[in-house]
Enzyme design. Structure first.
Site, PDB file in Angstrom:
ATOM      1  N   GLY A  27       0.864  -0.950   0.052  1.00  0.00           N
ATOM      2  CA  GLY A  27      -0.029  -0.006  -0.031  1.00  0.00           C
ATOM      3  C   GLY A  27       0.824   1.082   0.172  1.00  0.00           C
ATOM      4  O   GLY A  27       2.123   1.216   0.265  1.00  0.00           O
ATOM      5  N   TYR A  28       0.333   2.393  -0.195  1.00  0.00           N
ATOM      6  CA  TYR A  28       1.160   3.566  -0.251  1.00  0.00           C
ATOM      7  C   TYR A  28       0.604   4.614   0.411  1.00  0.00           C
ATOM      8  O   TYR A  28      -0.745   4.842   0.598  1.00  0.00           O
ATOM      9  CB  TYR A  28       1.107   4.067  -2.138  1.00  0.00           C
ATOM     10  CG  TYR A  28       1.707   3.171  -2.889  1.00  0.00           C
ATOM     11  CD1 TYR A  28       2.876   3.343  -3.213  1.00  0.00           C
ATOM     12  CD2 TYR A  28       0.952   1.863  -3.307  1.00  0.00           C
ATOM     13  CE1 TYR A  28       3.600   2.463  -4.067  1.00  0.00           C
ATOM     14  CE2 TYR A  28       1.823   0.892  -4.028  1.00  0.00           C
ATOM     15  CZ  TYR A  28       3.081   1.353  -4.372  1.00  0.00           C
ATOM     16  OH  TYR A  28       3.670   0.389  -5.174  1.00  0.00           O
TER      17      TYR A  28
END
Length: 155
Positions: A27-28
């Site tokens: 995820g970012y």
């Protein structure tokens, strides 16, 4: 420095199950600059990547499972999940990513190099498709913010 080329895949290689496979979830936290968290089997990382397409700076730091889970709740956009097969080819390793979840059906092959010259002289394998190295569309950080339908391939 990460130097890599990316290709869409026309067909999967034979005996895919015989190669090592990693299960990846990432995820970012930020996409400019890229700050990513990744679970890769039982290992956890925080990664910073600079801008660029074929060559860019990359730094990885180890995380604990607890830190990963804490940060995972803070990610934005699509969670990227994929199986990565590590396929030896001559002096390189082809990282074949078979996406799952919202990007199911997308398959990308990446090859990392020690120099830009080496990357530019690489001849793609017969089962590779379109070279997407120069398209940021296929950076996972961009995909994390995109509509997954944009990546569905027509049969």
């Amino acid at each position: 420095m990460e130097i890599e080329r990316k290709f869409l895949v026309n067909r999967l290689p034979e005996n895919l199950e015989s190669y090592p496979c990693l299960h990846i979830e990432q995820g970012y936290l930020c996409t400019e600059p890229v700050v990513r968290i990744r679970r890769q089997d039982d290992s956890y990382y925080l990664t910073y990547k600079s801008g660029g397409l074929m060559a860019r700076e990359e730094y990885n730091l180890f995380l604990t499972a607890k830190a990963y889970e804490h940060l995972r709740k803070k990610t934005d956009g699509n969670l990227i999940t994929k199986k990565r097969y590590c396929i030896p080819w001559e002096k390189w390793t082809v990282e074949l990513d078979i996406f799952e979840g919202c990007f199911q059906g997308l398959v990308i092959a990446e090859v990392e190099f020690s120099s830009v010259e080496e990357a530019n002289s690489f001849v793609p394998l017969p089962w590779f498709g379109e070279d997407v190295t120069w398209s940021s569309k296929y950076h996972n950080s961009v995909m994390s913010q995109a509509d997954p339908d944009v990546y569905r391939r027509e049969s």
